[in-house]
Design an enzyme around this catalytic site. Structure first.
Site, PDB file in Angstrom:
ATOM      1  CG  ASP A  67      -0.316  -0.524   2.483  1.00 52.02           C
ATOM      2  OD1 ASP A  67       0.920  -0.472   2.585  1.00 52.02           O
ATOM      3  OD2 ASP A  67      -1.038  -0.993   3.362  1.00 52.02           O
ATOM      4  CG  ASN A 136      -8.689  -1.296  11.950  1.00 50.58           C
ATOM      5  OD1 ASN A 136      -7.700  -1.934  11.580  1.00 50.58           O
ATOM      6  ND2 ASN A 136      -9.165  -0.281  11.252  1.00 50.58           N
ATOM      7  CG  HIS A 138      -5.784  -2.128   8.838  1.00 49.18           C
ATOM      8  ND1 HIS A 138      -5.859  -0.777   9.136  1.00 49.18           N
ATOM      9  CD2 HIS A 138      -4.477  -2.440   9.023  1.00 49.18           C
ATOM     10  CE1 HIS A 138      -4.679  -0.320   9.471  1.00 49.18           C
ATOM     11  NE2 HIS A 138      -3.821  -1.300   9.413  1.00 49.18           N
ATOM     12  CD  GLU A 143      -8.592   1.009   7.648  1.00 47.14           C
ATOM     13  OE1 GLU A 143      -8.505   0.049   8.434  1.00 47.14           O
ATOM     14  OE2 GLU A 143      -7.961   2.066   7.815  1.00 47.14           O
TER      15      GLU A 143
HETATM   16  C1  F6R Z   1       1.501  -1.387   6.119  1.00 46.01           C
HETATM   17  C2  F6R Z   1       0.189  -2.003   6.205  1.00 46.01           C
HETATM   18  C3  F6R Z   1      -0.598  -1.972   7.470  1.00 46.01           C
HETATM   19  C4  F6R Z   1       0.256  -2.243   8.721  1.00 46.01           C
HETATM   20  C5  F6R Z   1      -0.610  -2.171   9.969  1.00 46.01           C
HETATM   21  C6  F6R Z   1       0.204  -2.367  11.227  1.00 46.01           C
HETATM   22  O1  F6R Z   1       2.036  -1.519   4.825  1.00 46.01           O
HETATM   23  O2  F6R Z   1      -0.286  -2.507   5.239  1.00 46.01           O
HETATM   24  O3  F6R Z   1      -1.618  -2.951   7.400  1.00 46.01           O
HETATM   25  O4  F6R Z   1       0.853  -3.484   8.609  1.00 46.01           O
HETATM   26  O5  F6R Z   1      -1.263  -0.941  10.034  1.00 46.01           O
HETATM   27  O6  F6R Z   1       1.077  -1.310  11.382  1.00 46.01           O
HETATM   28  P1  F6R Z   1       2.202  -1.317  12.501  1.00 46.01           P
HETATM   29  O7  F6R Z   1       3.158  -2.381  12.129  1.00 46.01           O
HETATM   30  O8  F6R Z   1       2.825   0.058  12.420  1.00 46.01           O
HETATM   31  O9  F6R Z   1       1.516  -1.582  13.796  1.00 46.01           O
END
Ligand code: F6R
Length: 250
Positions: A67, A136, A138, A143
């Site tokens: 992403d 959450n 995701h 989301e």
């Molecule tokens: C990042 C991504 C997100 C993160 C998630 C956890 O490329 O796709 O899904 O993996 O938000 O983020 P952290 O590791 O910062 O807790």
């Protein structure tokens, strides 16, 4: 699904790096799907160390990131492109031609989404996809909503995601881009193997819901229960709500 629990973040990162290294050893021209965020940072550090010790060669691989924020050019230090350069790409033997990240500032974002999925497909698909998980639940920036979005798409980030990511923007939630381009659940599902990493207490509930709850788009990670080749690597805190019999300590 295999669930491994390591004693701490460092051990989790080491284990994840070893799995990537063995993927590349068995298939030197692997396509890796990569994630940003705090969770994989130490895994990237370990991969860089392995590379310095000549234990891993990235010269034939391809990388596809999950992403990217919309509105942030690659040169913006908060962009995921910049993150990947800083934490991984420029520190190993990867050339620009081997790296793919969705372009969040493309003139035609819808076309960018279609092109990104086509690019992944035409290069033979992703061999190993690394995922983090949001508080959450995701995965990528898929989301919680009332259906699973199949393809790469533009998404509106949840309030909870904006709050969680404000830490990268001097705690200023207003500065966090509200939209992102993300691989869809279908794009992620085409990967031959998926490795999800989670560390810390703040992820324990999301992991619990992923593994013990219903398969539902309101818990996007729950869909991973249907993929035939998933490994989940946790640290003790992320695994704290799981039954001991449901994972292996490594
Ligand atoms: C990042 C991504 C997100 C993160 C998630 C956890 O490329 O796709 O899904 O993996 O938000 O983020 P952290 O590791 O910062 O807790």
């Amino acid at each position: 699904m295999e669930i491994l629990t390591c004693k701490d973040y460092s051990a989790m990162s080491q284990k994840a790096a070893e799995i990537i290294a063995s993927q590349i050893k068995s298939k030197p021209d692997s396509a890796l799907g990569l994630a940003t965020g705090s969770t994989p940072i130490k895994m990237y550090d370990q991969l860089v160390e392995m590379h310095k010790d000549s234990l891993i060669d990235f010269s034939q691989i391809k990388t596809f990131n999950l992403d990217e924020y919309c509105e942030l050019p690659q040169s913006n230090p908060q962009s995921y492109y910049y993150f990947m350069e800083e934490n991984f790409f420029r520190k190993v033997n990867l050339k620009k031609e081997q790296i793919y990240i969705p372009n969040g500032v493309a003139e035609d974002l819808e076309l960018e989404c279609v092109n990104y999925d086509n690019l992944i497909d035409s290069s033979g698909g992703i061999d190993l996809q690394v995922l983090g998980i949001g508080n959450n639940s995701h995965i990528g920036f898929n989301e919680p909503k009332d259906y699973f979005e199949k393809n790469t798409h533009i998404t509106q980030l949840d309030e909870s995601t904006l709050e969680a990511n404000a830490r990268f923007f001097d705690d200023n939630i207003e500065a966090v881009p509200k939209k992102a381009i993300t691989m869809g659940i279908g794009s992620i599902f085409k990967s031959k193997k998926i490795m999800l990493l989670a560390s810390g207490e703040s992820k324990a509930k999301a992991i619990y819901n992923t593994l013990y709850g219903k398969i539902t788009p309101t818990v996007p990670s729950s869909i991973l229960n249907l993929h035939p080749n998933v490994i989940i690597i946790l640290d003790e805190k992320a695994a704290s709500l799981l039954d001991e019999q449901d994972f292996k300590r490594v």
